[in-house]
Scaffold this active site. Structure first.
Site, PDB file in Angstrom:
ATOM      1  N   LYS A 116      87.956  17.742  34.498  1.00 25.22           N
ATOM      2  CA  LYS A 116      87.546  17.663  35.897  1.00 25.22           C
ATOM      3  C   LYS A 116      86.498  18.712  36.260  1.00 25.22           C
ATOM      4  CE  LYS A 116      91.859  15.614  37.595  1.00 25.22           C
ATOM      5  NZ  LYS A 116      92.555  15.502  36.316  1.00 25.22           N
ATOM      6  N   GLU A 200      91.121  23.842  44.165  1.00 15.84           N
ATOM      7  CA  GLU A 200      90.201  23.278  45.144  1.00 15.84           C
ATOM      8  C   GLU A 200      90.746  23.443  46.557  1.00 15.84           C
ATOM      9  OE1 GLU A 200      88.121  19.594  42.718  1.00 15.84           O
ATOM     10  OE2 GLU A 200      89.783  19.174  44.092  1.00 15.84           O
ATOM     11  N   HIS A 235     101.316  13.038  44.815  1.00 22.11           N
ATOM     12  CA  HIS A 235      99.998  12.689  44.262  1.00 22.11           C
ATOM     13  C   HIS A 235     100.046  11.450  43.376  1.00 22.11           C
ATOM     14  CE1 HIS A 235      98.794  16.545  45.881  1.00 22.11           C
ATOM     15  NE2 HIS A 235      99.725  17.130  45.166  1.00 22.11           N
ATOM     16  N   ARG A 297      88.813   4.301  32.503  1.00 21.87           N
ATOM     17  CA  ARG A 297      89.717   3.262  32.001  1.00 21.87           C
ATOM     18  C   ARG A 297      89.960   2.264  33.123  1.00 21.87           C
ATOM     19  NH1 ARG A 297      94.050   4.725  35.005  1.00 21.87           N
ATOM     20  NH2 ARG A 297      94.454   6.948  35.312  1.00 21.87           N
TER      21      ARG A 297
END
Length: 656
Positions: A116, A200, A235, A297
């Site tokens: 990421k 973040e 999440h 994917r």
């Protein structure tokens, strides 16, 4: 077109790929672990091969074993599905080295988007906006804690590798940072073999909107509109829909353009999803969304895109992998009506969504033109503790969002699952929630409405208990009658309890029960109409139950209003006399593996203190002290596999 495909996956997605591949005329090859020997996808494939024991690390994550099967079976291509090896660049490269087509992007594209931190830097150069945060290489806890302070709480800790909500923690204050970081790193290491994280800024009122992209090897890249995946828990996506509520043409164009640029930046080929986080406080805006990650994917939620475009994304994957060009351009992509998907999981919302395993004693889904069900299991199959607990995806379509939601609500109400507990009732309440229907939701909606959605401990359902007890009485009477008939045939003189009499009052007896593991006595009376059962809060006679009853190894599973109640006859021999009064007994809440133990024998603990962590179905579940006291017996340690209800340790209460 390629002529054969090996599906390097299991469950629902393996079934999904096999069915499309067979429709296209491809020979299908399945690989399976010992736990999946009799699974539906194994039965559907043209041929199937064992690749190892149940743990994924010894089977579905073994590149060498999968490639050995592919070579021996003559597979021309390998479809990785989602999860497992689907986003491993090493797997894509190994396929290429073996001369086998990987149905997915090049290894270089997977590598570029797989981490990421590197992906954010890459797309930022391409002009795509990213969420503010620390995406660097340093991983010292003190350094990351300082970065979180500089970013400003709340922050989100996210695993650098992988996805699916694993290794992700929201932190609201500095006092919680260290524990959240350690947990996220441990989960990331277990799920992806990489403990690194980034930190973040947590976007307030966030909407999770993603763009489905598709690219071929001839330089064509398009997007297939967006999906809204904002209804999440831990999440993990729960409900997905397309198009996104409140989406406008200008925001769709801006997001689509950013997603296409991100795909072009890495030379993408095949199906992929570019995920964005949007600030939903003022609705969706073209200047208020940021890149989160790209999943290289097929996504779990791809059916909603298929429903609004009329495309088969697995077919497109196989055609692109065969070297064909995309048969349409951006201006040709349809947007027809609305579609919503619900993920039906084997989990218990009333117990913190703990995974639920075991045999599926009954399983049936609704049918209709407006409903599609993608399932990886059938009645009689097992839900094991080794893999993701998803039973099926239920997808509904309508001309409008309201029609699609109504169809999904009806479908969930008609779904029957007996054995493992499920989130079916929770999903229906979610779909019917007024605020969700009105579009007033973000990624925190579920956590903020758990009680209204029924995801908290509920009172026992007396009507369900009475129905189960009546079923047990009826079964016992039927067995007794059959025994009596056998005795008559042998010349004996039998009589039944229901034929007895009392000099005064009604014929009445007590039936000792276990209801979801708890003791309860039911009172049974007999009259000319048959037996009737009475428990606190309900009385039920023959012909009255308004519930679905399923026999389960001598017990009765009662399905009523989306909930399951297990009713069994109490067996005194099953009582654990050794720990009868152990108020400090800490048991495994589900089948799983102990991955961490934080205390030792003789150590004093406070009520609510973390004692251990049990991992099941790729998620961590902390165990806490039920009372204050001293740690006595420790029956399981890190690495041990434990069954549901197994003793982990005992806290000895303080005197007085």
């Amino acid at each position: 077109m390629l002529s054969s495909v090996l599906v390097a996956n299991r469950g629902e997605i393996a079934v999904r790929v096999i069915r499309t591949a067979r429709r296209l005329g491809l020979r299908t090859i399945a690989v399976y672990s010992d736990a999946d020997r009799d699974a539906l996808f194994v039965r559907l494939a043209d041929e199937a091969h064992r690749i190892g024991p149940a743990p994924a690390s010894e089977s579905y994550l073994r590149i060498d074993a999968i490639l050995d099967v592919a070579r021996s079976a003559g597979a021309q291509c390998i479809h990785p599905g989602y999860g497992f090896l689907s986003e491993r660049a090493a797997f894509a490269r190994a396929c290429a080295d073996a001369g086998i087509v990987f149905v997915g992007p090049p290894a270089e594209a997977i590598e570029a988007m797989g981490l990421k931190d590197a992906a954010k830097a890459l797309v930022q150069k391409a002009g795509v906006p990213v969420v503010p945060g620390y995406h660097g290489a340093r991983q010292e806890p003190d350094f990351l804690r300082q970065k979180a302070y500089e970013i400003g709480y709340p922050v989100l800790i996210k695993a650098v590798a992988g996805g699916g909500g694993k290794g992700m923690r929201r932190v609201d204050k500095v006092a919680d940072f260290d524990a959240a970081l350690a947990s996220a790193q441990r989960e990331a290491q277990g799920a992806f073999g990489d403990p690194r994280v980034l930190v973040e800024k947590y976007v307030l009122a966030p909407r999770h909107v993603e763009i489905q992209v598709f690219a071929d090897a001839h330089g064509n890249v398009v997007h297939l509109n967006e999906r809204d995946c904002s209804l999440q828990r831990r999440h993990q996506k729960v409900i997905e829909e397309a198009p996104a509520p409140g989406m406008t043409a200008d925001v769709r164009e801006a997001m689509g353009r950013a997603a296409v640029e991100a795909a072009r930046a890495v030379g993408y080929v095949g199906a992929g999803t570019v995920e964005f986080i949007a600030d939903g406080r003022e609705g969706l805006r073209a200047d208020r969304f940021w890149f989160m990650e790209m999943n290289t994917r097929l996504q779990v939620e791809h059916p909603v895109t298929e429903a609004i475009t009329g495309l088969d994304l697995v077919e497109l994957q196989l055609r692109v992998a065969s070297g064909e060009a995309l048969p349409f351009g951006q201006e040709d992509v349809p947007l027809m009506g609305h579609a919503v998907e619900a993920r039906l999981y084997a989990e218990d919302p009333e117990r913190g969504f703990l995974p639920s395993t075991g045999r599926l004693f009954a399983l049936s889904f609704p049918e209709g033109e407006d409903v599609r069900v993608d399932a990886g299991v059938e009645a009689g199959d097992q839900v094991t503790p080794f893999y993701d607990p998803m039973i099926a995806k239920i997808i509904a379509r309508g001309e409008t969002r309201g029609e699609a939601l109504d169809a999904l609500s009806r479908a969930l109400g008609e779904t029957v699952v007996a054995g493992p507990r499920t989130n079916a009732a929770f999903l229906r309440r979610l779909v019917d929630a007024a605020a969700f229907r009105e579009g007033a939701f973000d990624t925190g909606f579920i956590d903020g409405n758990l009680e209204a959605l029924g995801a908290v401990p509920q009172e026992r359902d007396p009507a369900a208990v009475a129905a189960g007890a009546l079923s047990l009485v009826s079964a016992d009477l039927a067995a007794a009658r059959e025994a009596a008939r056998s005795a008559l045939r042998e010349g004996a003189s039998p009589w039944l309890a229901e034929d007895g009499f009392q000099l005064m009052g009604e014929r009445r007896t007590t039936l000792p029960l276990l209801v979801d593991g708890e003791r309860l006595d039911a009172h049974v009376t007999f009259d000319a109409d048959g037996p009737a059962v009475e428990i606190p809060g309900a009385t039920l006679g023959m012909g009255e139950p308004e519930a679905t009853l399923v026999e389960a190894e001598g017990d009765v599973l009662v399905l009523r209003e989306g909930r399951q109640t297990r009713v069994a006859l109490f067996d005194p021999a099953s009582v654990d006399l050794e720990h009868l009064d152990a108020g400090g007994l800490v048991k495994a809440p589900m089948h799983g593996k102990v991955v961490a133990l934080f205390v030792s024998a003789g150590e004093r603990v406070e009520k609510g203190q973390r004692l251990a962590v049990v991992e099941a179905m790729k998620m961590e579940h902390p165990l806490t002290a039920p009372i204050a006291g001293t740690v006595g017996e420790i029956a399981a340690g890190p690495g041990d596999q434990v069954a549901e209800g197994a003793r982990i340790l005992v806290i000895e209460a303080e005197e007085g």
